[in-house]
Design a protein around this motif. Structure first.
Motif, mmCIF file in Angstrom:
data_model
loop_
_atom_site.group_PDB
_atom_site.id
_atom_site.type_symbol
_atom_site.label_atom_id
_atom_site.label_comp_id
_atom_site.label_asym_id
_atom_site.label_seq_id
_atom_site.Cartn_x
_atom_site.Cartn_y
_atom_site.Cartn_z
ATOM 1 N N GLY A 1 0.817 -1.208 0.000
ATOM 2 C CA GLY A 1 0.000 0.000 0.000
ATOM 3 C C GLY A 1 0.854 1.263 0.000
ATOM 4 O O GLY A 1 0.553 2.229 -0.713
ATOM 5 N N ALA A 2 1.943 1.264 0.785
ATOM 6 C CA ALA A 2 2.849 2.425 0.811
ATOM 7 C C ALA A 2 3.523 2.611 -0.545
ATOM 8 O O ALA A 2 3.681 3.750 -1.024
ATOM 9 N N PHE A 3 3.906 1.491 -1.170
ATOM 10 C CA PHE A 3 4.500 1.566 -2.509
ATOM 11 C C PHE A 3 3.488 2.140 -3.509
ATOM 12 O O PHE A 3 3.826 2.962 -4.366
ATOM 13 N N GLY A 4 2.221 1.709 -3.372
ATOM 14 C CA GLY A 4 1.171 2.236 -4.243
ATOM 15 C C GLY A 4 0.973 3.733 -4.056
ATOM 16 O O GLY A 4 0.800 4.473 -5.027
ATOM 17 N N MET A 5 0.999 4.183 -2.805
ATOM 18 C CA MET A 5 0.829 5.627 -2.552
ATOM 19 C C MET A 5 1.982 6.422 -3.156
ATOM 20 O O MET A 5 1.788 7.535 -3.650
ATOM 21 N N THR B 1 -6.734 6.271 -0.974
ATOM 22 C CA THR B 1 -7.619 5.321 -1.649
ATOM 23 C C THR B 1 -6.830 4.417 -2.590
ATOM 24 O O THR B 1 -7.053 3.195 -2.625
ATOM 25 N N TYR B 2 -5.907 4.990 -3.352
ATOM 26 C CA TYR B 2 -5.091 4.157 -4.251
ATOM 27 C C TYR B 2 -4.247 3.181 -3.424
ATOM 28 O O TYR B 2 -4.128 1.999 -3.783
ATOM 29 N N GLY B 3 -3.679 3.672 -2.331
ATOM 30 C CA GLY B 3 -2.878 2.796 -1.475
ATOM 31 C C GLY B 3 -3.712 1.652 -0.916
ATOM 32 O O GLY B 3 -3.265 0.506 -0.869
ATOM 33 N N ALA B 4 -4.961 1.962 -0.500
ATOM 34 C CA ALA B 4 -5.837 0.914 0.041
ATOM 35 C C ALA B 4 -6.200 -0.108 -1.036
ATOM 36 O O ALA B 4 -6.249 -1.318 -0.764
ATOM 37 N N GLY B 5 -6.429 0.377 -2.260
ATOM 38 C CA GLY B 5 -6.775 -0.537 -3.356
ATOM 39 C C GLY B 5 -5.649 -1.517 -3.657
ATOM 40 O O GLY B 5 -5.876 -2.728 -3.799
#
Length: 284
Positions: free
Chosen positions: A70-74, A190-194
């Motif tokens: 999730g952190a990488f996504g954020m 939201t992107y991180g959660a997804g």
């Protein structure tokens, strides 16, 4: 037949989790996240790394991996995707497709394609005879955890104040920002959660499938078909379609094995012909 049904239900659990993450990202951000399969693969490798390099087992991986992915996504959203929101959706798709190829290539270069084993946790080893089939404990756990996570995500988005802020921010971000809510931070979260859901699915898949760089690309096309059938952006549609198509695929393996690899796409074509917005989607 019941064995294939169980296999279908397990596959459906992964379809539902991954399509849920895709639906959250598309429904809230209007981004077609083609990197979702690669981030699912990264989740499996993070779990493998935690076990083999740091000595942290499956239960720690279930907590740490979604946070790391999730952190990488954020980071991806903040540094790259956020620059494309004012452009056509196609640019976001191309960027995430490029990211998927980059991640897959990097992991193939480092680990090859033969696959790495990941042991089933000792607490969930073995199984039980139900009379009509043998149920491995771990596969039962995967189905149960998937249902709990899907219901919790749906509840968070549809029934909580945070979810209502998110939905309002997608409809009218300027109005929501006028109330003092940090909309860009909500979008990043939201992107991180997804993508954290993709990371969680990767951990759950590691003891069932071999951990390899191609595991995401083998699944992502089917998951996109699931999302289209459920209705792009529909949380409820993504979950229901994921389980339904997994079971349908399992039944096809019993009665018409040669069609099991294409049945999802046949259903997608039929649904699009009858309901272009998907089973639970709305016309935009």
């Amino acid at each position: 037949m019941f064995g294939q049904l169980l296999l279908g239900l397990i596959n459906g659990s992964f379809y539902a989790l991954l399509s849920l993450g895709l639906a959250v990202i598309f429904g809230m951000l209007n981004v077609i996240n083609f990197a979702h399969g690669a981030l699912y693969m990264v989740g499996a490798f993070v779990a493998w790394f935690l076990l083999n390099k740091l000595g942290l087992g499956y239960w720690w991986a279930l907590i740490i991996t979604p946070v790391v992915v999730g952190a990488f996504g954020m980071l991806i959203e903040k540094t790259m995707l956020s620059r494309l929101y004012k452009l056509d959706h196609l640019y976001g798709l191309l960027l995430t497709f490029g990211l998927a190829l980059l991640l897959e290539g990097a992991f193939r270069h480092q680990f090859g394609v033969s696959g790495l084993p990941y042991a089933t946790p000792a607490e969930l080893a073995g199984g039980t005879n139900l009379g009509f089939m043998f149920l491995p404990f771990y596969r039962g756990w995967v189905v149960l955890l998937s249902i709990v996570v899907c219901l919790a995500t749906w509840f968070a988005i549809e029934k909580t104040r945070l979810g209502s802020y998110l939905r309002a921010a997608t409809e009218n971000p300027r109005l929501v920002q006028a109330f003092g809510i940090n909309v860009p931070a909500m979008i990043t979260l939201t992107y991180g959660a997804g993508v954290a859901l993709a990371g969680l699915a990767g951990v759950m898949a590691a003891p069932i499938y071999s951990v390899n760089p191609l595991m995401g690309s083998n699944l992502i096309i089917v998951v996109f078909a699931v999302v289209v059938i459920g209705g792009m952006g529909s949380i409820f549609g993504a979950v229901v379609s994921g389980y339904m198509l997994g079971i349908f695929e399992g039944l096809t393996k019993v009665f018409l094995p040669e069609a099991s690899n294409i049945v999802v796409f046949v259903i997608m074509v039929v649904v699009l012909l009858l309901r272009p917005a998907g089973l639970f989607g709305r016309e935009r």
